[in-house]
Design a protein around this motif. Structure first.
Motif, PDB file in Angstrom:
ATOM      1  N   ALA A   1      71.360  69.015 -23.436  1.00  0.00           N
ATOM      2  CA  ALA A   1      72.732  68.958 -22.921  1.00  0.00           C
ATOM      3  C   ALA A   1      73.486  67.819 -23.603  1.00  0.00           C
ATOM      4  O   ALA A   1      73.519  66.681 -23.118  1.00  0.00           O
ATOM      5  N   LEU A   2      74.079  68.135 -24.745  1.00  0.00           N
ATOM      6  CA  LEU A   2      74.776  67.146 -25.553  1.00  0.00           C
ATOM      7  C   LEU A   2      76.206  67.615 -25.824  1.00  0.00           C
ATOM      8  O   LEU A   2      76.475  68.816 -25.864  1.00  0.00           O
ATOM      9  N   PRO A   3      77.124  66.670 -26.032  1.00  0.00           N
ATOM     10  CA  PRO A   3      78.527  67.056 -26.257  1.00  0.00           C
ATOM     11  C   PRO A   3      78.823  67.400 -27.704  1.00  0.00           C
ATOM     12  O   PRO A   3      78.098  67.000 -28.614  1.00  0.00           O
ATOM     13  N   VAL A   4      79.891  68.157 -27.904  1.00  0.00           N
ATOM     14  CA  VAL A   4      80.492  68.319 -29.221  1.00  0.00           C
ATOM     15  C   VAL A   4      81.981  68.044 -29.075  1.00  0.00           C
ATOM     16  O   VAL A   4      82.552  68.204 -27.993  1.00  0.00           O
ATOM     17  N   ASN A   5      82.602  67.630 -30.161  1.00  0.00           N
ATOM     18  CA  ASN A   5      84.014  67.281 -30.141  1.00  0.00           C
ATOM     19  C   ASN A   5      84.765  67.973 -31.267  1.00  0.00           C
ATOM     20  O   ASN A   5      84.268  68.052 -32.394  1.00  0.00           O
ATOM     21  N   LEU A   6      85.953  68.452 -30.967  1.00  0.00           N
ATOM     22  CA  LEU A   6      86.877  68.944 -31.986  1.00  0.00           C
ATOM     23  C   LEU A   6      87.779  67.792 -32.409  1.00  0.00           C
ATOM     24  O   LEU A   6      88.369  67.111 -31.558  1.00  0.00           O
ATOM     25  N   ILE A   7      87.886  67.577 -33.697  1.00  0.00           N
ATOM     26  CA  ILE A   7      88.808  66.576 -34.229  1.00  0.00           C
ATOM     27  C   ILE A   7      90.044  67.300 -34.730  1.00  0.00           C
ATOM     28  O   ILE A   7      89.955  68.150 -35.633  1.00  0.00           O
ATOM     29  N   VAL A   8      91.195  67.011 -34.142  1.00  0.00           N
ATOM     30  CA  VAL A   8      92.448  67.677 -34.484  1.00  0.00           C
ATOM     31  C   VAL A   8      93.299  66.708 -35.293  1.00  0.00           C
ATOM     32  O   VAL A   8      93.621  65.606 -34.836  1.00  0.00           O
ATOM     33  N   LEU A   9      93.663  67.134 -36.504  1.00  0.00           N
ATOM     34  CA  LEU A   9      94.385  66.271 -37.439  1.00  0.00           C
ATOM     35  C   LEU A   9      95.698  66.931 -37.864  1.00  0.00           C
ATOM     36  O   LEU A   9      95.790  67.565 -38.927  1.00  0.00           O
ATOM     37  N   PRO A  10      96.762  66.797 -37.057  1.00  0.00           N
ATOM     38  CA  PRO A  10      98.060  67.364 -37.456  1.00  0.00           C
ATOM     39  C   PRO A  10      98.624  66.626 -38.662  1.00  0.00           C
ATOM     40  O   PRO A  10      98.422  65.412 -38.819  1.00  0.00           O
ATOM     41  N   HIS A  11      99.328  67.340 -39.515  1.00  0.00           N
ATOM     42  CA  HIS A  11      99.963  66.682 -40.661  1.00  0.00           C
ATOM     43  C   HIS A  11     101.084  65.740 -40.221  1.00  0.00           C
ATOM     44  O   HIS A  11     101.362  64.743 -40.907  1.00  0.00           O
ATOM     45  N   ASP A  12     101.720  66.051 -39.090  1.00  0.00           N
ATOM     46  CA  ASP A  12     102.894  65.273 -38.678  1.00  0.00           C
ATOM     47  C   ASP A  12     102.701  64.594 -37.330  1.00  0.00           C
ATOM     48  O   ASP A  12     103.666  64.350 -36.595  1.00  0.00           O
ATOM     49  N   GLY A  13     101.459  64.267 -36.980  1.00  0.00           N
ATOM     50  CA  GLY A  13     101.227  63.634 -35.693  1.00  0.00           C
ATOM     51  C   GLY A  13      99.914  62.876 -35.680  1.00  0.00           C
ATOM     52  O   GLY A  13      99.162  62.884 -36.656  1.00  0.00           O
ATOM     53  N   PRO A  14      99.631  62.221 -34.562  1.00  0.00           N
ATOM     54  CA  PRO A  14      98.414  61.411 -34.486  1.00  0.00           C
ATOM     55  C   PRO A  14      97.148  62.268 -34.342  1.00  0.00           C
ATOM     56  O   PRO A  14      97.187  63.380 -33.814  1.00  0.00           O
ATOM     57  N   ARG A  15      96.047  61.748 -34.819  1.00  0.00           N
ATOM     58  CA  ARG A  15      94.736  62.354 -34.650  1.00  0.00           C
ATOM     59  C   ARG A  15      94.384  62.394 -33.167  1.00  0.00           C
ATOM     60  O   ARG A  15      94.672  61.449 -32.423  1.00  0.00           O
ATOM     61  N   ARG A  16      93.749  63.479 -32.728  1.00  0.00           N
ATOM     62  CA  ARG A  16      93.273  63.536 -31.349  1.00  0.00           C
ATOM     63  C   ARG A  16      91.903  64.194 -31.309  1.00  0.00           C
ATOM     64  O   ARG A  16      91.503  64.874 -32.255  1.00  0.00           O
ATOM     65  N   VAL A  17      91.221  63.983 -30.206  1.00  0.00           N
ATOM     66  CA  VAL A  17      89.886  64.523 -30.028  1.00  0.00           C
ATOM     67  C   VAL A  17      89.871  65.403 -28.783  1.00  0.00           C
ATOM     68  O   VAL A  17      90.308  64.981 -27.706  1.00  0.00           O
ATOM     69  N   GLU A  18      89.392  66.634 -28.957  1.00  0.00           N
ATOM     70  CA  GLU A  18      89.165  67.537 -27.826  1.00  0.00           C
ATOM     71  C   GLU A  18      87.676  67.461 -27.494  1.00  0.00           C
ATOM     72  O   GLU A  18      86.820  67.875 -28.277  1.00  0.00           O
ATOM     73  N   SER A  19      87.363  66.888 -26.324  1.00  0.00           N
ATOM     74  CA  SER A  19      85.973  66.695 -25.934  1.00  0.00           C
ATOM     75  C   SER A  19      85.536  67.746 -24.921  1.00  0.00           C
ATOM     76  O   SER A  19      86.340  68.221 -24.112  1.00  0.00           O
ATOM     77  N   PHE A  20      84.254  68.074 -24.977  1.00  0.00           N
ATOM     78  CA  PHE A  20      83.681  69.081 -24.074  1.00  0.00           C
ATOM     79  C   PHE A  20      82.472  68.485 -23.370  1.00  0.00           C
ATOM     80  O   PHE A  20      81.731  67.680 -23.947  1.00  0.00           O
ATOM     81  N   ARG A  21      82.292  68.893 -22.151  1.00  0.00           N
ATOM     82  CA  ARG A  21      81.172  68.358 -21.367  1.00  0.00           C
ATOM     83  C   ARG A  21      79.848  68.682 -22.058  1.00  0.00           C
ATOM     84  O   ARG A  21      79.734  69.681 -22.773  1.00  0.00           O
ATOM     85  N   PRO A  22      78.852  67.851 -21.860  1.00  0.00           N
ATOM     86  CA  PRO A  22      77.535  68.128 -22.441  1.00  0.00           C
ATOM     87  C   PRO A  22      77.011  69.486 -21.993  1.00  0.00           C
ATOM     88  O   PRO A  22      77.111  69.848 -20.820  1.00  0.00           O
ATOM     89  N   LEU A  23      76.479  70.235 -22.940  1.00  0.00           N
ATOM     90  CA  LEU A  23      75.995  71.587 -22.675  1.00  0.00           C
ATOM     91  C   LEU A  23      74.761  71.833 -23.523  1.00  0.00           C
ATOM     92  O   LEU A  23      74.745  71.503 -24.713  1.00  0.00           O
ATOM     93  N   GLY A  24      73.724  72.368 -22.922  1.00  0.00           N
ATOM     94  CA  GLY A  24      72.533  72.756 -23.663  1.00  0.00           C
ATOM     95  C   GLY A  24      72.623  74.220 -24.050  1.00  0.00           C
ATOM     96  O   GLY A  24      72.765  75.085 -23.186  1.00  0.00           O
ATOM     97  N   TYR A  25      72.563  74.498 -25.343  1.00  0.00           N
ATOM     98  CA  TYR A  25      72.739  75.867 -25.805  1.00  0.00           C
ATOM     99  C   TYR A  25      71.730  76.828 -25.170  1.00  0.00           C
ATOM    100  O   TYR A  25      72.085  77.933 -24.749  1.00  0.00           O
ATOM    101  N   PHE A  26      70.472  76.460 -25.129  1.00  0.00           N
ATOM    102  CA  PHE A  26      69.456  77.421 -24.727  1.00  0.00           C
ATOM    103  C   PHE A  26      69.503  77.719 -23.234  1.00  0.00           C
ATOM    104  O   PHE A  26      69.314  78.864 -22.814  1.00  0.00           O
ATOM    105  N   ALA A  27      69.763  76.713 -22.413  1.00  0.00           N
ATOM    106  CA  ALA A  27      69.897  76.960 -20.974  1.00  0.00           C
ATOM    107  C   ALA A  27      71.099  77.860 -20.712  1.00  0.00           C
ATOM    108  O   ALA A  27      71.033  78.788 -19.889  1.00  0.00           O
TER     109      ALA A  27
END
Length: 327
Positions: free
Chosen positions: A259-285
């Motif tokens: 159960a580990l997290p992954v994050n989306l890194i969003v990099l707009p050309h005309d705005g600040p960097r942001r991170v979309e975070s997701f709760r820890p999830l175990g793929y197999f379970a």
């Protein structure tokens, strides 16, 4: 409903995908295992506390106590034993890739229909919440038009280790990785209208593709690319390029370890960097939960999604073979 699971294949992936998650549930049990030899099955049974070790795959398929069969053999054996299990009236979960060709897919669908059972492909990364977020970004055009998707999946596997280096067993970089790539593209962009091409020099042991580049193209001009390899360094990334920015997902296979997290890194050309975070999830379970829920929902056609992926994977592989043959 309580279900008994039978394992065709005494494998490491069966430990992670089925045995571990099943121990945390009270509605399912790993009841039986069959392996390449009776001795191997007995050793695996004793190691994991499985009640029954069958002498061969056929005996497991015919066991009336087994309701669900999990197939985790080399890729070229997936179809044969999934068909056998389905015809015996067992629901079947097949490790990715479900099969290697349209011909095998037809046989699988026919067997599932004849046996009145469900057939599912174990793509552990499917349905992670990040996919819905990216799909929403594409639909809303918040970063403009989607231009391309680029995926890198590379494993550091010792040369000659197991079936992955035997093309006659369904080995190679494409068959080992394509399901992850195609499922992610399917869940975000959609595969309708896509055509595939492939490139490899098939220079590995026994003529296997230790490196493979595959492309999908749509009439809109969008293009998705997979760079796959069996010789490290390890990498598992997706990058979505829009006219107004980039979205990156690094190490997307990380939750296979728990159960580990992954994050989306969003990099707009005309705005600040942001991170979309997701709760820890175990793929197999999550995958086992999804599989058991699907068995209780008649009418859900998971094979239709797999069929799109299998067709494009086959097209890319055959295209690469053709290119290699003409130099």
């Amino acid at each position: 409903m309580f279900r008994e699971i039978g394992l065709i294949g005494a494998t490491g992936i069966a430990e992670r995908a089925i045995i571990g998650p099943a121990r945390a549930r009270d509605d399912v049990r790993v009841y039986a295992v069959a392996a390449s030899s009776a001795e191997r099955a007995r050793g695996y049974r004793d190691k994991h506390g499985i009640p029954v070790a069958h002498d061969d795959y056929r005996a497991l398929v015919d066991d009336p106590r087994v309701a669900v069969v999990y197939v985790s053999l080399h890729n070229s054996a997936h179809c044969r034993w999934a068909v056998a299990a389905a015809r015996a009236g067992k629901h079947v979960l097949v490790e990715k890739p479900l099969c290697l060709s349209r011909r095998e897919l037809h046989a699988l669908r026919r067997a599932a229909a004849d046996g009145g059972v469900r057939l599912l492909e174990a793509v552990m990364t499917a349905h992670h919440p990040w996919q819905a977020v990216v799909r929403g970004m594409i639909a809303s055009r918040e970063l403009g038009e989607l231009l391309s998707v680029t995926t890198h999946i590379t494993f550091d596997i010792p040369p000659g280790a197991g079936y992955r280096f035997r093309p006659e067993l369904g080995g190679g970089a494409l068959f080992d990785t394509a399901a992850y790539w195609l499922q992610a593209v399917q869940a975000t962009v959609g595969l309708g209208g896509a055509t595939a091409e492939g490139h490899s020099d098939f220079s590995g042991p026994h003529g296997v593709d230790v490196a493979f580049t595959a492309h999908l193209s749509w009439p809109s001009g969008v293009r998705a690319t997979l760079h796959a390899g069996l010789a490290g360094p390890y990498r598992a990334d997706h990058e979505f390029t829009f006219s107004g920015g980039v979205v990156r997902l690094r190490n997307f296979l990380r939750p296979s370890a728990g159960a580990l997290p992954v994050n989306l890194i969003v990099l707009p050309h005309d705005g600040p960097r942001r991170v979309e975070s997701f709760r820890p999830l175990g793929y197999f379970a999550a995958q086992l939960d999804r599989v058991l829920s699907t068995l209780d929902q008649p009418g859900t056609d998971e094979v239709a999604r797999s069929a799109e992926r299998v067709a494009l994977m086959e097209d890319a592989y055959l295209d690469a073979l053709g290119r290699a043959a003409v130099g």
